[in-house]
Design a protein around this motif. Sequence first.
Motif, short mmCIF file in Angstrom:
data_model
loop_
_atom_site.label_atom_id
_atom_site.label_comp_id
_atom_site.label_asym_id
_atom_site.label_seq_id
_atom_site.Cartn_x
_atom_site.Cartn_y
_atom_site.Cartn_z
N HIS A 256 0.87 -1.10 -0.08
CA HIS A 256 0.08 -0.02 -0.02
C HIS A 256 0.79 1.25 0.01
CE1 HIS A 256 -3.98 -1.72 0.90
NE2 HIS A 256 -3.16 -2.98 1.06
N ALA A 257 0.80 2.08 -1.08
CA ALA A 257 1.41 3.19 -1.14
C ALA A 257 0.64 4.43 -0.56
CB ALA A 257 1.96 3.57 -2.56
N SER A 258 1.25 5.23 0.07
CA SER A 258 0.43 6.45 0.48
C SER A 258 1.20 7.76 0.08
CB SER A 258 0.40 6.42 2.11
OG SER A 258 -0.46 5.53 2.58
N LEU A 259 0.46 8.87 -0.27
CA LEU A 259 1.19 10.07 -0.67
C LEU A 259 1.02 11.01 0.66
CD1 LEU A 259 -0.15 10.68 -4.23
CD2 LEU A 259 1.72 9.13 -3.23
N ILE A 260 1.85 11.71 1.08
CA ILE A 260 1.95 12.62 2.19
C ILE A 260 2.47 13.85 1.74
CG2 ILE A 260 3.80 12.01 2.96
CD1 ILE A 260 0.62 12.75 5.08
N GLU A 261 1.84 15.05 2.18
CA GLU A 261 2.55 16.46 1.80
C GLU A 261 3.64 16.74 2.87
OE1 GLU A 261 1.36 21.03 1.11
OE2 GLU A 261 -0.15 19.58 2.02
N GLY A 262 4.91 16.99 2.41
CA GLY A 262 5.73 17.41 3.44
C GLY A 262 5.58 18.64 4.27
N PRO A 263 6.61 19.32 5.06
CA PRO A 263 6.29 20.11 5.73
C PRO A 263 5.81 21.63 5.19
CG PRO A 263 8.02 18.79 6.74
CD PRO A 263 7.61 18.28 5.49
N VAL A 264 6.90 21.70 3.86
CA VAL A 264 6.56 23.09 3.22
C VAL A 264 5.92 22.85 1.72
CG1 VAL A 264 8.40 24.09 4.76
CG2 VAL A 264 8.78 22.90 2.60
N GLY A 265 5.05 21.70 1.50
CA GLY A 265 4.46 21.73 0.33
C GLY A 265 4.94 20.68 -0.64
N ASP A 266 6.32 20.18 -0.52
CA ASP A 266 6.72 18.99 -1.42
C ASP A 266 5.96 17.86 -1.06
OD1 ASP A 266 7.94 18.84 0.99
OD2 ASP A 266 9.93 18.35 0.12
N TRP A 267 5.78 16.94 -1.96
CA TRP A 267 5.07 15.67 -1.56
C TRP A 267 5.89 14.41 -1.63
CZ3 TRP A 267 -0.04 14.86 -0.90
CH2 TRP A 267 -0.91 15.95 -0.91
N TRP A 268 5.46 13.43 -0.96
CA TRP A 268 6.34 12.19 -0.94
C TRP A 268 5.48 10.96 -0.86
CZ3 TRP A 268 11.86 12.57 0.07
CH2 TRP A 268 12.27 14.00 0.17
N MET A 269 6.10 9.94 -1.06
CA MET A 269 5.13 8.58 -1.03
C MET A 269 5.86 7.47 -0.20
SD MET A 269 3.99 6.24 -4.52
CE MET A 269 5.78 5.77 -4.72
N THR A 270 5.19 7.04 0.50
CA THR A 270 5.80 5.92 1.55
C THR A 270 5.01 4.49 1.08
OG1 THR A 270 3.79 5.86 3.02
CG2 THR A 270 5.75 7.29 3.44
N CYS A 271 5.71 3.30 1.05
CA CYS A 271 5.34 2.00 0.50
C CYS A 271 6.19 1.24 1.49
CB CYS A 271 5.46 1.83 -0.60
SG CYS A 271 7.21 1.78 -1.41
N HIS A 272 6.18 -0.04 1.23
CA HIS A 272 7.01 -1.16 1.81
C HIS A 272 7.81 -1.95 0.78
CE1 HIS A 272 3.52 -4.11 2.09
NE2 HIS A 272 4.47 -4.68 0.88
N GLY A 273 9.07 -2.48 1.41
CA GLY A 273 9.84 -3.10 0.10
C GLY A 273 10.73 -4.01 0.87
N HIS A 274 10.78 -5.27 0.25
CA HIS A 274 12.11 -6.38 0.77
C HIS A 274 13.31 -5.68 0.13
CE1 HIS A 274 8.63 -9.29 1.09
NE2 HIS A 274 9.49 -9.37 2.03
N GLU A 275 14.19 -5.66 1.01
CA GLU A 275 15.75 -5.28 0.84
C GLU A 275 16.33 -6.63 0.28
OE1 GLU A 275 19.60 -3.49 3.20
OE2 GLU A 275 18.02 -3.96 4.36
N ASN A 276 16.99 -6.31 -0.90
CA ASN A 276 17.59 -7.25 -1.76
C ASN A 276 18.73 -8.07 -0.82
OD1 ASN A 276 18.85 -8.97 -3.51
ND2 ASN A 276 18.98 -7.44 -5.01
N GLY A 277 18.40 -9.36 -0.70
CA GLY A 277 19.51 -10.12 0.30
C GLY A 277 19.09 -10.23 1.79
N TYR A 278 18.00 -9.65 2.02
CA TYR A 278 17.69 -9.52 3.39
C TYR A 278 16.19 -9.51 3.80
CZ TYR A 278 22.37 -8.41 4.44
OH TYR A 278 23.89 -8.55 4.61
N ARG A 279 15.71 -10.76 3.18
CA ARG A 279 14.21 -10.92 3.33
C ARG A 279 13.83 -11.25 4.52
NH1 ARG A 279 10.49 -11.06 -0.56
NH2 ARG A 279 11.01 -10.77 -2.84
#
Length: 506
Positions: A256-279
């Motif tokens: 599940h990706a979420s969009l969120i506005e940063g402190p001064v108006g820039d935008w960011w996306m969060t999601c989850h992921g598996h790190e290659n080699g460290y599942r």
Amino acid sequence: MMLSSSATVQRPGAASQPRGPRQADRGDGSFCNPIVAGDHPDPTILKDGADYYMTTSSLQSCPGVVIRHSRDLVNWTPIVAALNQPLGTVSAMDLVKHDGRYFVYLPVLQGRRSAIYVLHAEDIRGPWSEPIDLGLEGCFDPSHVVGEDGRRHLFVNGVRRVELTDDGLATRGALQFAHKIGQQLRECGADLHTSEGPRLLRRGEFFYMISAVGAAESHGLAMARSRSVLGPWEDCPFNPIASVSGEDAPWCTSGHASLIEGPVGDWWMTCHGHENGYRILGRQALLQPIEWTRDGWFRTAGLRLDRPMRNPRGGIGTVSAPTLCDDFSRNRLGLQWSFFDAAPDELQRAHYDDRGLVLRGKGAGLHDCSPLTCLVGDHSYVAELDFELDGAVQGGLALFHDARGFVGIGIGDGLMHTYSYGQEHRWMQQPAQGRRHRLRVTHRRHLVSFHHAVGDGPWMQNPWLRDISALHQNGFGTLLSLRPALFAAGAGEVKFRRFSYQSLDA
């Protein structure tokens, strides 16, 4: 897999300052993913003035629904566990604020039944309400949104929508189909055989619907928008976005990706992921910048997720996650420790007194005792446990994935018990007399060894070195991570006196 102890693991040397868990903030105005290391899947973030709050799927852990606080989207501190009773497996949630009150809409798998509950609180730090069943059978992946007319709605899997009552604590009417995700991709021949429930947000004149979609060899996000929460929805012309594939990718992103506005108006996306080699670390929380196009869609900035990125502008750095070292002088159930696969009365097994944390025994061994676990995000680390036995009980320290996959050492009945890959190796039992014991686990990039000491006596190495690289989702089919665990099995109690943790990552 077991290796002979001739492949010696060096005892970790003393450090001037023990290093805590891996942190995202580099201290120079930049950060490196993950923003929360370890198993924190399906992040949902609420912007509340200058404050940000995040929660992630707690799965089979209880207490659960841990809420973290930040003021810069990079440094996160756990502040409360909102759910303090076992419900089942809790997955992708939505954390929202409406009319001054906070809500968490959480899906729960209970055997073959899936349902959606809601928690609410006047203060984000609690107290939180008892869970309320919304009666949405077979539903999961909830996303809350307030329509253009001020009415509240909940979107769920299958891209279905149901109206909520004004207080958000019950449904009004029946589920209705809302949109067919990725229709234009199917028309182009893409084989999108999976899709998750959508995430909703409102920006400007549009409502945006973002869904994770999967194909045979890749996965990404599908986006649609509408001027009304009731539709019709227009698919983004360059779906799928943020697609990741390939065995050499540093992060395999999904969820599940979420969009969120940063402190001064820039935008960011969060999601989850598996790190290659460290599942074995599970699905970790990631952050990346996005860019809004002139025609009102968004794209990812195209930055590599394993490279440093500038911190969100205008953020205020806060105290990040505390060390995992615990002298058990105060209650950290929920904020650090949680029971795996808790029974209805599980939390009654644990209490604190002037000796530390006292845990009543359960089950016959590590496989059925519902251990206390904590999340870690380091590639290499060392942890030590100091404890006392009271009664016919076995206490110990383990690395635990689920009831089928674990490695660890238990002390009880005058013996040291060795567990590996979900079973006890009885032929490895050794004498271990006395009530007070210490155990150490050293994990160096998938190679694990254990040491044991009676009281304040010398350390003695357990005679086996284990490769635990296969103890992850692909090997066991459960979306969990490998985590340190304290356990008490049998009759009697185990008194935990001290737990220490040190990262060995450079």
